[in-house]
Design a protein around this motif. Structure first.
Motif, PDB file in Angstrom:
ATOM      1  N   HIS A   1       0.831  -1.204   0.000  1.00 50.20           N
ATOM      2  CA  HIS A   1       0.000   0.000   0.000  1.00 50.20           C
ATOM      3  C   HIS A   1       0.865   1.253   0.000  1.00 50.20           C
ATOM      4  O   HIS A   1       0.612   2.195  -0.776  1.00 50.20           O
ATOM      5  CB  HIS A   1      -0.920   0.015   1.212  1.00 50.20           C
TER       6      HIS A   1
ATOM      7  N   HIS B   1      -7.764  -3.013  -2.285  1.00 54.09           N
ATOM      8  CA  HIS B   1      -7.117  -2.808  -0.995  1.00 54.09           C
ATOM      9  C   HIS B   1      -7.028  -1.343  -0.560  1.00 54.09           C
ATOM     10  O   HIS B   1      -6.841  -1.076   0.633  1.00 54.09           O
ATOM     11  CB  HIS B   1      -5.732  -3.447  -0.994  1.00 54.09           C
TER      12      HIS B   1
ATOM     13  N   ARG C   1      -9.626  -7.292   5.527  1.00 58.78           N
ATOM     14  CA  ARG C   1      -8.869  -7.380   4.272  1.00 58.78           C
ATOM     15  C   ARG C   1      -9.354  -8.563   3.423  1.00 58.78           C
ATOM     16  O   ARG C   1      -9.521  -8.438   2.211  1.00 58.78           O
ATOM     17  CB  ARG C   1      -7.383  -7.511   4.599  1.00 58.78           C
TER      18      ARG C   1
ATOM     19  N   GLU D   1     -11.821  -8.586  -0.309  1.00 55.71           N
ATOM     20  CA  GLU D   1     -11.520  -9.297  -1.545  1.00 55.71           C
ATOM     21  C   GLU D   1     -12.769  -9.999  -2.087  1.00 55.71           C
ATOM     22  O   GLU D   1     -13.051  -9.933  -3.290  1.00 55.71           O
ATOM     23  CB  GLU D   1     -10.375 -10.282  -1.320  1.00 55.71           C
TER      24      GLU D   1
END
Length: 266
Positions: free
Chosen positions: A8, A21, A202, A206
């Motif tokens: 990131h 993300h 996280r 997805e």
């Protein structure tokens, strides 16, 4: 934590957007530097620690300043009550991720939020899926991003005031939001709990985007084709798994809130 943050931070440095993300750092407001900072939680002595804006000196080290809890007491109560209300309801597993489709309903490719990435179906076919399947979203912070034509199609009309009434444990976004409630409680709760909620959020994100109308296969996210019976079955199974994994985290956060609310305030 650095293993999760490195990519990131590299993308941010290079000005590269990621449709999956980035959500963890744009929709959620905790900065990477804050996420990396470790806290032991309320009532734990940091031996030989140095006092700062959150910690006060005591014999042999530092403790969290009682003023931190006093300042956050109202928020702790609100989070506790929301978590308890959510946990009291059965998980609803029939939404099939249609909230992401409602966010692009009747928009052109140029208008959609992640317009650098193609839709799997044409805008007309995408709208047809929404019309055929319907939308049953209970989460206000997803609903508020629906396009104007999609909002009347939803079985619910969530508001912030109705959040404690509608939130339910099958919702992907309610389970991702455990990360939000954990970091809003920080430094009153231990960083290990914040980290566990971040990790789950996280993974859920997805699935959220794999089931969306976007084609993200080139990023390594094969689609969950919720427009098909097989895709809906795959989505519901994953949704159930995430609800089961979120339940103990929700209970731990609620328990931490209850303990904090029992602490006498100065």
């Amino acid at each position: 934590m650095d293993g999760w943050l490195a990519l990131h931070l590299a993308r941010r440095r290079d000005g590269v957007k990621h449709p999956v993300h980035d959500f963890l750092f744009t929709y959620y407001s905790l900065r990477p530097a804050q996420l990396r900072r470790w806290h032991p939680g309320h009532g734990v002595l940091l031996r030989d620690g140095e006092p700062d804006r959150d910690y006060v000196a005591v014999d042999d080290g530092v403790l969290l300043d009682p003023a931190v809890l006093a300042k956050r007491a109202e928020s702790v109560r609100w989070i506790h009550d929301l978590l308890a209300a959510t946990a009291s309801r059965p998980a609803q597993l029939g939404c099939f991720g249609m909230h992401e489709w409602a966010m692009v309903y009747r928009q052109t490719q140029a208008e959609v939020r992640h317009n650098s990435w193609p839709l799997r179906l044409s805008p007309a076919a995408t709208a047809e899926v929404v019309n055929d399947r319907g939308v049953r979203c209970t989460h206000f912070d997803a609903f508020r991003f629906f396009t104007a034509p999609a909002r009347p199609l939803n079985a619910h009309q969530p508001t912030r005031e109705l959040q404690p009434v509608l939130e339910q444990p099958g919702c992907l976004h309610a389970n991702m939001d455990l990360y939000k409630w954990a970091y809003k409680l920080s430094p009153l709760v231990e960083s290990e709990l914040v980290t566990a909620c971040f990790a789950l959020s996280r993974e859920i994100r997805e699935l959220d985007m794999r089931a969306s109308p976007y084609d993200l296969a080139d990023l390594g996210f094969p689609p969950v084709r919720i427009e098909t019976p097989e895709g809906r079955a795959e989505y519901a199974a994953a949704q159930r798994s995430f609800a089961d994994r979120a339940a103990p985290l929700r209970d731990t956060l609620r328990t931490r809130c209850a303990a904090l609310l029992a602490v006498p305030l100065p």
